[in-house]
Scaffold this active site. Structure first.
Site, short mmCIF file in Angstrom:
data_model
loop_
_atom_site.label_atom_id
_atom_site.label_comp_id
_atom_site.label_asym_id
_atom_site.label_seq_id
_atom_site.Cartn_x
_atom_site.Cartn_y
_atom_site.Cartn_z
N ARG A 15 0.82 -1.21 0.00
CA ARG A 15 0.00 0.00 0.00
C ARG A 15 0.86 1.26 0.00
O ARG A 15 2.04 1.23 0.31
CB ARG A 15 -0.91 0.02 1.23
CG ARG A 15 -1.99 -1.02 1.23
CD ARG A 15 -2.72 -1.11 2.56
NE ARG A 15 -1.90 -1.76 3.60
CZ ARG A 15 -2.30 -1.96 4.85
NH1 ARG A 15 -3.50 -1.55 5.23
NH2 ARG A 15 -1.51 -2.57 5.71
N LYS A 75 1.86 1.72 7.52
CA LYS A 75 2.22 0.88 8.66
C LYS A 75 3.24 1.58 9.55
O LYS A 75 3.86 2.56 9.17
CB LYS A 75 2.80 -0.46 8.17
CG LYS A 75 1.77 -1.35 7.49
CD LYS A 75 0.61 -1.71 8.42
CE LYS A 75 1.02 -2.63 9.54
NZ LYS A 75 -0.11 -2.95 10.44
N TYR A 94 -0.62 4.01 11.11
CA TYR A 94 -0.95 2.96 12.08
C TYR A 94 0.30 2.66 12.89
O TYR A 94 1.34 2.33 12.31
CB TYR A 94 -1.40 1.68 11.35
CG TYR A 94 -2.74 1.75 10.67
CD1 TYR A 94 -3.91 1.91 11.43
CD2 TYR A 94 -2.85 1.63 9.30
CE1 TYR A 94 -5.15 1.96 10.80
CE2 TYR A 94 -4.08 1.69 8.67
CZ TYR A 94 -5.22 1.85 9.42
OH TYR A 94 -6.45 1.91 8.81
N HIS A 96 0.05 0.91 16.41
CA HIS A 96 -0.18 -0.30 17.22
C HIS A 96 0.93 -0.47 18.25
O HIS A 96 1.57 -1.52 18.36
CB HIS A 96 -0.29 -1.55 16.32
CG HIS A 96 -1.41 -1.49 15.34
ND1 HIS A 96 -2.73 -1.58 15.71
CD2 HIS A 96 -1.42 -1.34 13.98
CE1 HIS A 96 -3.51 -1.49 14.64
NE2 HIS A 96 -2.73 -1.34 13.59
N GLU A 118 -5.17 4.21 14.54
CA GLU A 118 -6.05 3.25 15.21
C GLU A 118 -6.67 3.77 16.49
O GLU A 118 -7.60 3.15 17.03
CB GLU A 118 -5.30 1.93 15.50
CG GLU A 118 -4.24 2.00 16.59
CD GLU A 118 -2.89 2.45 16.10
OE1 GLU A 118 -1.93 2.40 16.89
OE2 GLU A 118 -2.77 2.86 14.92
N ASP A 270 -2.10 -7.43 15.12
CA ASP A 270 -1.54 -6.07 15.19
C ASP A 270 -1.47 -5.56 16.62
O ASP A 270 -0.63 -4.71 16.94
CB ASP A 270 -2.38 -5.10 14.36
CG ASP A 270 -1.87 -4.98 12.93
OD1 ASP A 270 -0.69 -5.29 12.70
OD2 ASP A 270 -2.65 -4.58 12.05
#
Length: 368
Positions: A15, A75, A94, A96, A118, A270
């Site tokens: 992505r 990510k 993101y 996490h 998130e 995740d």
């Protein structure tokens, strides 16, 4: 503001954080957008697509990080990127954090401003930047589970939907949020016998009304989970506590009562995973066995369908990215409580309590 879009370097992460259409919206507002060369190719976007809307291309990831005031990613940064992130640089992606202590400590040490997709949260407790990827991951969980149930892939050799005269496979979905609902609906569409469990009776009541008749609802408890696991062919874990570690709802001792070749897909990986036996895997090497159970624990499931995922992600993140770019992170967060909840680490301080609790770090309440 100077905005940088680096190429994702996590294993098989195809992505890109921003489509050309998204880049154009930022350029129109007077922002400078730098995109790393070839970053969009695996999502179907060429360098010329970005140049055509006013973005500029840079040859290396180091160039992008060095120029940008705000980094927009998909990510979490991985180890080679840690040293590229500098004090006061805004990183919007993101993260996490609750699943990685090294990442958390690296971002604390960097002094950067870390805004996590998130944990951006609306007043109704929904997670607008997690929803689109959860929709993709839920559908993919059922799709990948069906694939790995095939005997040559290591599973039981069971067809998810069965055939006339042969019962369909039993699919057990743990967690009835966005991921679980998408997984259950996709599995049901193949004709599987689906059970979905959750601790919210209100949510189960809603799903009982809207789901196909081959989806049954079940109150989540240790007893009920143990009973369902005994007969399941495919188990999908989709439990989420925003920003915190996922609870371990399937323990190793439960595996002894399950049938060999059962496929276990942990979409919660995740956030550390909701199966005790889960560990992160990649699209390159996605599965492993524990006590005869096939585990699929890919930490970036939507990366396998980057075109769809990139379009869906930009649809969700762009309005927030525009606010951050137009106003700066402090004013944007002050004016939008949803964005304020996305702030996890600022200038070496952990300002999101679940992250501090996950790793025993000092927590400092956010001050804007």
């Amino acid at each position: 503001m100077i905005i940088g879009i680096p190429k994702e370097i996590k294993n098989n992460e195809n992505r890109i954080a921003l489509t050309p259409a998204g880049a154009q919206e930022l350029v129109k507002r007077g922002h400078q957008v730098y995109v790393q060369a070839s970053a969009g190719v695996n999502s179907g976007f060429t360098d010329d697509d970005y140049i055509g809307v006013g973005a500029e291309m840079l040859p290396t990831i180091e160039d992008v990080y060095a120029r940008a005031e705000m980094i927009v990613k998909v990510k979490e940064p991985i180890a080679p990127e840690y040293k590229l992130i500098r004090r006061d640089q805004l990183v919007f992606t993101y993260f996490h954090f609750a699943s990685s202590e090294p990442l958390t400590r690296a971002m604390v040490d960097s002094g950067a401003v870390c805004c996590a997709y998130e944990t951006v949260e609306r007043a109704d407790r929904s997670l607008p930047l997690l929803i689109p990827m959860s929709e993709v991951a839920g559908r993919m969980a059922a799709q990948e589970g069906r694939y790995f149930l095939e005997k040559p892939r290591g599973g039981k050799g069971v067809l998810l939907g069965g055939v006339p005269g042969v019962k369909p496979a039993k699919v057990f979905v743990i967690g009835a949020g966005v991921v679980g609902t998408a997984a259950a609906r996709t599995a049901a569409g193949t004709g599987a016998d689906v059970t979905i469990c959750d601790i919210s009776l209100q949510r189960l009541t809603y799903l009982a009304d809207v789901m196909p008749k081959n989806v049954k609802t079940l109150m989540s408890s240790e007893y009920n989970i143990r009973q369902e696991l005994k007969h399941a062919d495919l188990v999908i874990g989709s439990v989420l506590i925003p920003g915190a570690k996922a609870p371990k709802l399937v323990t190793r001792d439960m595996l002894k009562d399950m049938e060999p070749g059962t496929v276990m897909v942990d979409v919660a990986i995740d956030q550390g995973g909701c199966f005790e036996t889960s560990r992160p895997t990649t699209h390159e090497d996605p599965v492993y066995y524990v006590d005869g159970m096939l585990h699929y624990c890919v930490a970036n499931i939507p990366g396998a369908v980057p075109r769809t995922s990139t379009l869906a992600l930009t649809n969700a993140t762009l309005p927030y990215a525009i606010q951050l770019a137009d106003k700066g992170w402090r004013r944007a967060a002050k004016e939008n409580p949803e964005l304020a909840l996305g702030l996890n680490i600022i200038g070496g301080k952990v300002v999101y309590k679940p992250v501090a609790d996950a790793w025993g770090l000092p927590y400092e309440p956010l001050e804007l």
